[in-house]
Design an enzyme around this catalytic site. Sequence first.
Site, PDB file in Angstrom:
ATOM      1  N   GLY A 140      15.025  42.042  90.271  1.00 21.86           N
ATOM      2  CA  GLY A 140      13.713  42.098  90.934  1.00 21.86           C
ATOM      3  C   GLY A 140      13.603  43.355  91.774  1.00 21.86           C
ATOM      4  N   GLY A 192      10.951  44.491  93.468  1.00 22.17           N
ATOM      5  CA  GLY A 192       9.664  44.383  94.134  1.00 22.17           C
ATOM      6  C   GLY A 192       9.709  44.806  95.589  1.00 22.17           C
ATOM      7  CD  GLU A 221      15.281  40.933 104.051  1.00 24.61           C
ATOM      8  OE1 GLU A 221      16.437  41.049 103.624  1.00 24.61           O
ATOM      9  OE2 GLU A 221      14.981  41.204 105.234  1.00 24.61           O
ATOM     10  CE  LYS A 272      11.100  34.412 104.311  1.00 24.06           C
ATOM     11  NZ  LYS A 272      10.745  35.571 105.104  1.00 24.06           N
ATOM     12  CB  CYS A 293       5.442  35.570 102.444  1.00 21.28           C
ATOM     13  SG  CYS A 293       6.369  36.723 101.453  1.00 21.28           S
ATOM     14  CE  LYS A 304       5.933  33.512  97.914  1.00 19.83           C
ATOM     15  NZ  LYS A 304       7.194  33.005  98.437  1.00 19.83           N
TER      16      LYS A 304
HETATM   17  N1  NAD Z   1       7.052  40.603 100.221  1.00 13.80           N
HETATM   18  C1  NAD Z   1       7.571  40.211 101.366  1.00 13.80           C
HETATM   19  O1  NAD Z   1       7.192  40.673 102.461  1.00 13.80           O
HETATM   20  C2  NAD Z   1       8.699  39.212 101.396  1.00 13.80           C
HETATM   21  C3  NAD Z   1       9.451  39.059 102.559  1.00 13.80           C
HETATM   22  C4  NAD Z   1      10.487  38.149 102.564  1.00 13.80           C
HETATM   23  C5  NAD Z   1      10.756  37.389 101.432  1.00 13.80           C
HETATM   24  N2  NAD Z   1       9.987  37.535 100.322  1.00 13.80           N
HETATM   25  C6  NAD Z   1      10.326  36.739  99.130  1.00 13.80           C
HETATM   26  O2  NAD Z   1      11.079  37.575  98.241  1.00 13.80           O
HETATM   27  C7  NAD Z   1      10.787  37.235  96.873  1.00 13.80           C
HETATM   28  C8  NAD Z   1      10.329  38.469  96.122  1.00 13.80           C
HETATM   29  O3  NAD Z   1       9.116  38.912  96.717  1.00 13.80           O
HETATM   30  P1  NAD Z   1       8.489  40.337  96.365  1.00 13.80           P
HETATM   31  O4  NAD Z   1       7.339  40.521  97.292  1.00 13.80           O
HETATM   32  O5  NAD Z   1       9.568  41.350  96.306  1.00 13.80           O
HETATM   33  O6  NAD Z   1       7.971  40.040  94.852  1.00 13.80           O
HETATM   34  P2  NAD Z   1       7.443  41.103  93.799  1.00 13.80           P
HETATM   35  O7  NAD Z   1       6.484  40.366  92.935  1.00 13.80           O
HETATM   36  O8  NAD Z   1       7.017  42.358  94.484  1.00 13.80           O
HETATM   37  O9  NAD Z   1       8.753  41.475  92.935  1.00 13.80           O
HETATM   38  C9  NAD Z   1       9.413  40.580  92.105  1.00 13.80           C
HETATM   39  C10 NAD Z   1       9.913  41.347  90.872  1.00 13.80           C
HETATM   40  O10 NAD Z   1      10.775  40.502  90.125  1.00 13.80           O
HETATM   41  C11 NAD Z   1      10.634  40.845  88.748  1.00 13.80           C
HETATM   42  N3  NAD Z   1      11.160  39.740  87.919  1.00 13.80           N
HETATM   43  C12 NAD Z   1      10.718  38.471  87.832  1.00 13.80           C
HETATM   44  N4  NAD Z   1      11.509  37.754  87.000  1.00 13.80           N
HETATM   45  C13 NAD Z   1      12.474  38.597  86.571  1.00 13.80           C
HETATM   46  C14 NAD Z   1      13.598  38.438  85.682  1.00 13.80           C
HETATM   47  N5  NAD Z   1      13.891  37.262  85.152  1.00 13.80           N
HETATM   48  N6  NAD Z   1      14.367  39.521  85.452  1.00 13.80           N
HETATM   49  C15 NAD Z   1      14.096  40.714  86.018  1.00 13.80           C
HETATM   50  N7  NAD Z   1      13.049  40.923  86.864  1.00 13.80           N
HETATM   51  C16 NAD Z   1      12.254  39.868  87.133  1.00 13.80           C
HETATM   52  C17 NAD Z   1       9.146  41.073  88.603  1.00 13.80           C
HETATM   53  O11 NAD Z   1       8.867  41.858  87.441  1.00 13.80           O
HETATM   54  C18 NAD Z   1       8.809  41.798  89.921  1.00 13.80           C
HETATM   55  O12 NAD Z   1       8.839  43.217  89.783  1.00 13.80           O
HETATM   56  C19 NAD Z   1       9.758  36.116  96.929  1.00 13.80           C
HETATM   57  O13 NAD Z   1      10.434  34.883  96.859  1.00 13.80           O
HETATM   58  C20 NAD Z   1       9.136  36.262  98.308  1.00 13.80           C
HETATM   59  O14 NAD Z   1       8.643  35.054  98.814  1.00 13.80           O
HETATM   60  C21 NAD Z   1       8.972  38.445 100.261  1.00 13.80           C
END
Ligand code: NAD
Length: 483
Positions: free
Chosen positions: A14, A16, A173, A228, A284, A287
């Site tokens: 991931g 992201g 995180e 979290k 976040c 959800k």
């Molecule tokens: N965005 C925030 O501020 C934040 C903060 C803390 C925690 N989180 C948590 O962290 C997690 C990720 O959030 P994000 O904002 O980075 O999501 P995001 O959508 O930006 O990134 C997730 C990535 O995972 C990839 N992915 C999904 N399934 C996959 C697989 N099987 N193999 C390879 N790649 C795969 C997707 O293509 C995508 O690019 C979530 O659970 C979110 O709740 C997010």
Amino acid sequence: MTNKKEIKNICCIGAGYVGGPTMAVIADKCPHIQIDVVDLNNERISSWNNDDLNLLPIYEPGLAEIVGRCRGKNLHFSNLIEEKIGTADMVFISVNTPTKKKGIGAGKASDLKWVESCARQVAKFSKGYTIVVEKSTLPVRTAETIMSILYGSMSDKIHKNQTASFEVLSNPEFLAEGTAIKDLENPDRVLIGGANNDAMELLSEIYRNWVPKEKILKTNIWSSELAKLTANAFLAQRISSINSISALCEATGADIREVSRAIGSDTRIGSKFLDSGPGFGGSCFKKDILNLVYLAEYFGLPEVANFWEEVVNINHWHQHRISKLIVKKLLGTVVGKKICILGFAFKANTNDTRESSSITICKDLIDEGAILFIHDPQVSSAQIYSALEKKENYQIKEIKEQNDFLKYEGQWCFEENIYNCSEGADAIVVLTEWEEYSLIDWKDISKRMRKPSWVFDSRSIISQQEVIKANLNFWRIGDGTNI
Ligand SMILES: NC(=O)c1ccc[n+]([C@@H]2O[C@H](COP(=O)([O-])OP(=O)(O)OC[C@H]3O[C@@H](n4cnc5c(N)ncnc54)[C@H](O)[C@@H]3O)[C@@H](O)[C@H]2O)c1
């Protein structure tokens, strides 16, 4: 039993908003560890590898510099999921966990299909002893699902004469978008949940390269997962609380900034997260609270579920409250009126628009027949297009010819220049607290707008004095002092 003395190779699944910045900071602080960030999304991976660091897929202050320092040395972005899992000592799962759209728990529970598919990939491709770290935000007891997939695969591997063993840890995180690098470099705490002390110690060792030992908290895995969700629920609750009081301020003659200052000086309350705004957004808060609501319902605690669901409900109400009052101030109708929207990201210093209040407010105004010109320094026209188009059966058209905009009732376009944006406009609505909006020359803007012209400041970042001196009508959130 752990058979590893140190972690040399990390694979993060991931790339992201969490995976990218988190791994960049670990790579920067731990030059002795090789880190591979892998993703299914090839476009995202190519952007992470772009020579032009201004074109990384995620905007965060300080991120481009770190990627520039580490990329190609000990930080690598690729789609080689199978290969990189195979060489990793530790695999972070950092994939998306959105709210389920259909089936049991639809609208509240997390959709864990991406997490589950990661667990299956790790089960299939890992070699030897692998520590699997949940970085994604997950419902309590998800580690059980991951473990059952991993342990289930072990018998398969033994059958094929391959050795494999796993340990699962939770390491949620807590970074906030917009300040992700600062938060990662200097976290309030790092939380590690697990049952195996050796594995927890190996993860803790990585963080100890830059985080003081006393800030690394170890708990059981279920407390870590629940902490979290609870942290996000508490943060969102503060925003809903202060926003609800902003409406009361506007009705009573009080000023939300004064109320916030007064209550925030109480050390039991504290001053953070007391700025009233257009409602919370981001991927976040909503959800994660809905996930908590679902868990409470599932465990037969409807009172707990109802309590937290109200935090989300009042956020929706508050967003619509703002669109309604804009229509009311603009003489009860916005049909065919040009409104400039300043800010589409859900907060400043990020290009993330997921669940942004701007989406709801823009859609409301478009429904009312307004012509929107939208500006944001980091969000692209294409992103706005996809955010506005997402509503089912919803036809929102993008204006292609700005010269003759008055005929485009109920449509929108993107504008790069704030001053051009205000040409002939009836109102300017500030929805994101970008610093450049606090530096606008209101005298210049006033000359360009159609009278009577309004400025709506949902973020309290505009100088009231300057706007009024420029002969513009002014509304700001939670300000009842002019009633
Ligand atoms: N965005 C925030 O501020 C934040 C903060 C803390 C925690 N989180 C948590 O962290 C997690 C990720 O959030 P994000 O904002 O980075 O999501 P995001 O959508 O930006 O990134 C997730 C990535 O995972 C990839 N992915 C999904 N399934 C996959 C697989 N099987 N193999 C390879 N790649 C795969 C997707 O293509 C995508 O690019 C979530 O659970 C979110 O709740 C997010």
